[in-house]
Design a protein around this motif. Structure first.
Motif, PDB file in Angstrom:
ATOM      1  N   ARG A 219       0.803  -1.223   0.000  1.00 48.64           N
ATOM      2  CA  ARG A 219       0.000   0.000   0.000  1.00 48.64           C
ATOM      3  C   ARG A 219       0.836   1.273   0.000  1.00 48.64           C
ATOM      4  NH1 ARG A 219      -2.806  -1.073   4.916  1.00 48.64           N
ATOM      5  NH2 ARG A 219      -3.769   0.986   4.829  1.00 48.64           N
ATOM      6  N   THR A 220       2.157   1.111   0.053  1.00 45.92           N
ATOM      7  CA  THR A 220       3.030   2.282   0.049  1.00 45.92           C
ATOM      8  C   THR A 220       2.915   3.036  -1.266  1.00 45.92           C
ATOM      9  OG1 THR A 220       4.590   1.008   1.398  1.00 45.92           O
ATOM     10  CG2 THR A 220       5.421   3.032   0.390  1.00 45.92           C
ATOM     11  N   ARG A 221       2.902   4.373  -1.174  1.00 45.99           N
ATOM     12  CA  ARG A 221       2.920   5.188  -2.395  1.00 45.99           C
ATOM     13  C   ARG A 221       4.294   5.836  -2.513  1.00 45.99           C
ATOM     14  NH1 ARG A 221      -2.420   8.080  -3.984  1.00 45.99           N
ATOM     15  NH2 ARG A 221      -1.874   6.989  -5.893  1.00 45.99           N
ATOM     16  N   PHE A 222       4.806   5.859  -3.720  1.00 46.92           N
ATOM     17  CA  PHE A 222       6.152   6.372  -3.958  1.00 46.92           C
ATOM     18  C   PHE A 222       6.110   7.643  -4.802  1.00 46.92           C
ATOM     19  CE2 PHE A 222       6.712   1.904  -3.077  1.00 46.92           C
ATOM     20  CZ  PHE A 222       7.876   1.854  -2.325  1.00 46.92           C
ATOM     21  N   ILE A 223       6.739   8.695  -4.279  1.00 44.67           N
ATOM     22  CA  ILE A 223       6.963   9.900  -5.076  1.00 44.67           C
ATOM     23  C   ILE A 223       8.350   9.734  -5.690  1.00 44.67           C
ATOM     24  CG2 ILE A 223       7.250  12.408  -5.051  1.00 44.67           C
ATOM     25  CD1 ILE A 223       5.507  12.470  -2.484  1.00 44.67           C
ATOM     26  N   PRO A 224       8.419   9.548  -7.016  1.00 39.94           N
ATOM     27  CA  PRO A 224       9.736   9.356  -7.639  1.00 39.94           C
ATOM     28  C   PRO A 224      10.467  10.690  -7.785  1.00 39.94           C
ATOM     29  CG  PRO A 224       8.050   9.340  -9.324  1.00 39.94           C
ATOM     30  CD  PRO A 224       7.330   9.555  -8.013  1.00 39.94           C
ATOM     31  N   GLY A 225      11.774  10.636  -7.994  1.00 38.05           N
ATOM     32  CA  GLY A 225      12.534  11.862  -8.226  1.00 38.05           C
ATOM     33  C   GLY A 225      11.987  12.622  -9.424  1.00 38.05           C
ATOM     34  N   HIS A 226      11.629  11.879 -10.460  1.00 37.09           N
ATOM     35  CA  HIS A 226      11.005  12.457 -11.659  1.00 37.09           C
ATOM     36  C   HIS A 226       9.974  11.456 -12.157  1.00 37.09           C
ATOM     37  CE1 HIS A 226      14.175  15.593 -12.208  1.00 37.09           C
ATOM     38  NE2 HIS A 226      14.904  14.687 -11.566  1.00 37.09           N
ATOM     39  N   GLY A 227       8.832  11.960 -12.591  1.00 33.09           N
ATOM     40  CA  GLY A 227       7.821  11.067 -13.133  1.00 33.09           C
ATOM     41  C   GLY A 227       6.574  11.031 -12.278  1.00 33.09           C
ATOM     42  N   VAL A 228       5.825   9.941 -12.406  1.00 29.03           N
ATOM     43  CA  VAL A 228       4.493   9.874 -11.806  1.00 29.03           C
ATOM     44  C   VAL A 228       4.475   9.103 -10.494  1.00 29.03           C
ATOM     45  CG1 VAL A 228       3.373  10.073 -14.054  1.00 29.03           C
ATOM     46  CG2 VAL A 228       3.876   7.798 -13.138  1.00 29.03           C
ATOM     47  N   LEU A 229       3.517   9.468  -9.674  1.00 26.73           N
ATOM     48  CA  LEU A 229       3.259   8.795  -8.409  1.00 26.73           C
ATOM     49  C   LEU A 229       3.161   7.286  -8.669  1.00 26.73           C
ATOM     50  CD1 LEU A 229       2.729   9.856  -5.537  1.00 26.73           C
ATOM     51  CD2 LEU A 229       0.285   9.811  -6.088  1.00 26.73           C
ATOM     52  N   SER A 230       3.822   6.485  -7.831  1.00 26.29           N
ATOM     53  CA  SER A 230       3.952   5.075  -8.154  1.00 26.29           C
ATOM     54  C   SER A 230       3.609   4.181  -6.974  1.00 26.29           C
ATOM     55  CB  SER A 230       5.394   4.791  -8.600  1.00 26.29           C
ATOM     56  OG  SER A 230       5.687   5.512  -9.787  1.00 26.29           O
TER      57      SER A 230
END
Ligand SMILES: [Zn+2]
Length: 297
Positions: A219-230
């Motif tokens: 269920r973790t959401r990842f904010i990448p350095g560049h790009g879309v929420l993952s």
């Protein structure tokens, strides 16, 4: 994606910031969790945590965008910006430091971020010198391994990962909100940029991906350095890609192939349609992996 954002993606270049026009850039705000937001403009994705204690910000893009970033944050809360955490030293992640520090924020980063920002750097990939940052832009709190902020009812766990994108990378985990900002250890719009002139390492990018997976769940959401929420599945795919490319290059080396022959065998072909047009070209990436694997012998 915004054209300028695409051009500037992953570009750690204050020089770009000076000559390019940021007037057309708008800041897009996306809610990630309760009190947690991702801001996109041009440069690295910004994480913003708002609450009773004040605002905690991860990365701050290019200097000319600071007024727009401030306005986007002011639209979320009237509380002051207390901390800026830099995930690494590149200009598209630290450019706003001076403006935010002048406004009262405390800049925090791994000690290598301050070291690199304090002296002239040379980024091999661009063949470009980056002058030292002004004093007011430097992190004033530095750490070596990890650091926890007890803030807005959450624990913000900042962890330095061994040399990956650079030698000063941090990943930031909001424990309660179950959100992670990965810095440039994970991006969704390009192959990894291993900035070897800043102490980066491809093996380290793989290790960082392992660390992201070890400290997350479905269920973790990842904010990448560049790009879309993952999601975690996206990081799993990223890790599998990095490992597969390494294996293929390794196999070529074992078969006594030259770098050019390995490049011709297209070890990145499965991902080229999606990532190959990004800032790191397939052959650049293969050269980095090859260089590391042959140097290690
Ligand atoms: Zn970077």
């Amino acid at each position: 994606m915004h054209r300028l954002a695409l051009l500037l993606s992953l570009a750690p270049a204050p020089a770009l910031a000076q000559k390019d026009d940021f007037s057309k850039v708008t800041i897009k705000t996306t809610q990630v969790a309760d009190g947690l937001y991702m801001l996109e403009g041009a440069g690295g994705n910004i994480g913003v945590a708002v609450g009773d204690d004040g605002v905690f910000v991860i990365d701050d893009q290019f200097a000319p965008l600071a007024p727009k970033v401030k306005a986007a944050i002011a639209a979320l809360t009237k509380k002051p910006i207390k901390f800026i955490l830099n995930t690494h030293w590149h200009g598209d992640h630290v450019g706003g430091n001076e403006a935010f520090a002048a406004g009262g924020a405390v800049i925090v980063a791994h000690e290598n971020v301050r070291k690199r920002m304090s002296t002239e750097q040379f980024i091999e990939r661009f063949g470009k010198k980056v002058p030292p940052s002004p004093r007011g832009a430097l992190p004033i709190v530095t750490f070596t391994r990890d650091l926890t902020f007890h803030w807005n009812g959450d624990e913000i766990q900042v962890t330095h990962v061994a040399a990956a994108h650079t030698d000063g990378d941090s990943i930031v985990r909001f424990k309660k909100a179950n959100v992670v900002h990965t810095g440039d250890c994970f991006v969704t719009i390009a192959y990894p940029f291993v900035d070897r002139s800043s102490g980066g390492s491809y093996q380290g990018v793989i290790a960082a991906a392992d660390q992201l997976l070890a400290t997350s769940d479905a269920r973790t959401r990842f904010i990448p350095g560049h790009g879309v929420l993952s999601a975690r599945a996206d990081v799993e795919k990223w890790k599998a890609m990095l490992s597969t490319i390494r294996e293929r290059v390794q196999r070529g080396i074992a078969a006594k192939k030259t770098l050019a022959e390995i490049q011709a065998s297209q070890p990145t072909k499965d991902w080229d349609p999606r990532l190959g047009k990004g800032f790191i070209k397939p052959n650049d990436l293969i050269a980095v992996v090859y260089g590391e694997l042959t140097a290690a012998k």
